[in-house]
Design a protein around this motif. Structure first.
Motif, PDB file in Angstrom:
ATOM      1  N   ARG A 196      -3.652  -4.737  10.460  1.00  0.00           N
ATOM      2  CA  ARG A 196      -2.214  -4.783  10.205  1.00  0.00           C
ATOM      3  C   ARG A 196      -1.441  -4.252  11.413  1.00  0.00           C
ATOM      4  O   ARG A 196      -0.425  -4.823  11.818  1.00  0.00           O
ATOM      5  N   LEU A 197      -1.940  -3.146  11.996  1.00  0.00           N
ATOM      6  CA  LEU A 197      -1.277  -2.561  13.156  1.00  0.00           C
ATOM      7  C   LEU A 197      -1.323  -3.512  14.346  1.00  0.00           C
ATOM      8  O   LEU A 197      -0.310  -3.726  15.026  1.00  0.00           O
ATOM      9  N   ASP A 199      -4.262  10.813   6.956  1.00  0.00           N
ATOM     10  CA  ASP A 199      -3.223  10.165   6.161  1.00  0.00           C
ATOM     11  C   ASP A 199      -3.115  10.751   4.767  1.00  0.00           C
ATOM     12  O   ASP A 199      -2.060  10.717   4.144  1.00  0.00           O
ATOM     13  N   TYR A 248      -1.627   8.198  10.640  1.00  0.00           N
ATOM     14  CA  TYR A 248      -1.971   6.841  10.227  1.00  0.00           C
ATOM     15  C   TYR A 248      -3.462   6.657   9.949  1.00  0.00           C
ATOM     16  O   TYR A 248      -3.833   5.928   9.029  1.00  0.00           O
ATOM     17  N   ASN A 290      -9.787   4.172   7.279  1.00  0.00           N
ATOM     18  CA  ASN A 290      -8.407   3.770   7.551  1.00  0.00           C
ATOM     19  C   ASN A 290      -8.318   2.685   8.611  1.00  0.00           C
ATOM     20  O   ASN A 290      -7.398   1.863   8.592  1.00  0.00           O
ATOM     21  N   ILE A 348       1.685   4.846   1.028  1.00  0.00           N
ATOM     22  CA  ILE A 348       1.317   5.655   2.180  1.00  0.00           C
ATOM     23  C   ILE A 348       1.248   7.116   1.768  1.00  0.00           C
ATOM     24  O   ILE A 348       2.237   7.697   1.335  1.00  0.00           O
ATOM     25  N   ASP A 366       0.839  -1.202   0.000  1.00  0.00           N
ATOM     26  CA  ASP A 366       0.000   0.000   0.000  1.00  0.00           C
ATOM     27  C   ASP A 366       0.870   1.247   0.000  1.00  0.00           C
ATOM     28  O   ASP A 366       1.800   1.367   0.807  1.00  0.00           O
ATOM     29  N   LYS A 376      -6.234  -0.510   7.778  1.00  0.00           N
ATOM     30  CA  LYS A 376      -4.938  -0.637   8.442  1.00  0.00           C
ATOM     31  C   LYS A 376      -4.995  -1.164   9.872  1.00  0.00           C
ATOM     32  O   LYS A 376      -3.955  -1.480  10.444  1.00  0.00           O
TER      33      LYS A 376
END
Length: 369
Positions: free
Chosen positions: A218-219, A362, A358, A211, A62, A60, A215
């Motif tokens: 993943r975090l 973002d 984040y 987001n 950023i 991805d 995400k």
């Protein structure tokens, strides 16, 4: 150059050396390059060598893809310029009876960070509006706030039209208590979302939810795999969150876990963001001397995982006493920093900066450019 031409990512050392060479060439042309110059250089470099220089995590891109390179260029430029910058600046002459710490409210507001705001200091009233019509709309909003079933679309429209007056009052240094009395809708989820959108051009909750979906997992996966090796304290925080999640259940706890682990990861204190009270506590029962001045969640119940009600405090004033979810409370807390010109406190700076970059803003850099 061989790495760039072959589409391979250079090592951090090689990348720093590249930045030094590029900045050296920039400084030959211009002794004081601006951030805009750095952005243009970074954009061209990334456009030419995207596989080697673009900001990518797990496939991805950023933000615009070149922000980290812009930062590196800026830092290097500042380092090069540092030797030519005077280290001591003389104070302006002050009389004996003057107070060097006294700053007028308007000047104090003017030096606040406008980062990310596209409409921070509005110069003109909306077309067709006058100071009198703005006052009428403000009074109408105050009346509507006392109704049990106000027309939300009308509230949204009026809040948007009076954005000019709202910004003027904030930038003139009006305190939170005064703003709460004059703009009650500004301190609920709808009103704050309207103001934040006008201020930054970005939807507050919509951006956060998008987001979070893209995400969030993943975090959390990073925290539970790579992050646990950080130190023993963080491993204990991960274990505690896993136990709490099993007891409470539900995937809606991702936000709670993400927040608590971010605080632990950056070694920042939980009580700087959360103040815990009994689940039946009323706003007037909150002990304000124990609450931070900066925007703070008041958690009604023993845990963020199990609480069904939150309050939001700003400048030790409860501005909303019945927020039904942590997601809404978090969005309003973050929005408060921007809407009311509040700097991030040092004890939460890393967590808030991460959330800003984040999940909340973002795509800010694309908007600004």
């Amino acid at each position: 150059m061989q790495f760039l031409e072959r589409g391979k990512r250079p090592s951090p050392r090689m990348r720093r050396e590249m930045v030094r060479i590029v900045v050296n060439e920039i400084m030959r042309k211009c002794s004081c390059p601006s951030k805009r110059n750095s952005i243009e250089v970074a954009k061209k470099l990334v456009a030419k060598y995207p596989k080697s220089l673009q900001d990518i995590i797990e496939g991805d891109v950023i933000g615009p893809g070149y922000h980290s390179l812009v930062k590196q260029l800026q830092y290097r430029i500042e380092n090069v310029k540092r030797s030519s910058t005077p280290k001591i600046r003389k104070r302006k002459h002050c009389t004996d009876d003057s107070d060097t710490d006294e700053i007028p409210p308007e000047q104090r507001a003017a030096i606040q960070d406008t980062y990310g705001c596209i409409n921070w200091d509005v110069k003109f009233l909306p077309l067709g509006e006058t100071p009198e019509s703005q006052q009428e709309k403000k009074e109408k909003l105050k009346m509507m706030s006392q109704q049990t079933a106000a027309n939300l679309e009308e509230v949204k429209h009026l809040m948007k039209l009076t954005f000019y007056t709202q910004r003027k009052q904030v930038n003139q240094g009006k305190n939170i208590k005064c703003l709460l009395e004059e703009w009650p809708f500004w301190f609920n989820e709808l009103g704050m979302a309207v103001h934040f959108k006008e201020l930054t051009g970005i939807g507050l909750k919509e951006t956060f939810m998008r987001n979070l979906e893209l995400k969030g997992k993943r975090l959390l996966n990073y925290f539970s795999t790579v992050g646990v090796n950080k130190n023993q304290k963080f491993l204990q925080a991960v274990t505690k969150c896993n136990v709490m999640r099993e007891q409470v259940g539900g995937c809606s706890q991702d936000v709670t876990e993400m927040l608590l682990l971010l605080l632990s990861y950056f070694n920042e204190k939980e009580d700087a963001m959360f103040h815990y009270v009994e689940d039946t506590s009323l706003a007037e029962e909150v002990e304000m001397d124990k609450v931070n001045l900066t925007p703070t969640h008041v958690v009604c119940g023993g845990s963020c995982f199990s609480s069904k009600r939150f309050m939001l405090c700003v400048d030790r004033n409860v501005v909303h006493d019945n927020i039904p979810s942590l997601i809404s409370a978090l969005c309003m807390m973050f929005g408060s920093y921007y809407c009311f010109n509040i700097h991030y406190p040092s004890e939460l700076a890393s967590t808030l900066e991460f959330l800003q970059r984040y999940v909340f803003l973002d795509d800010l850099y694309t908007t600004l450019n």
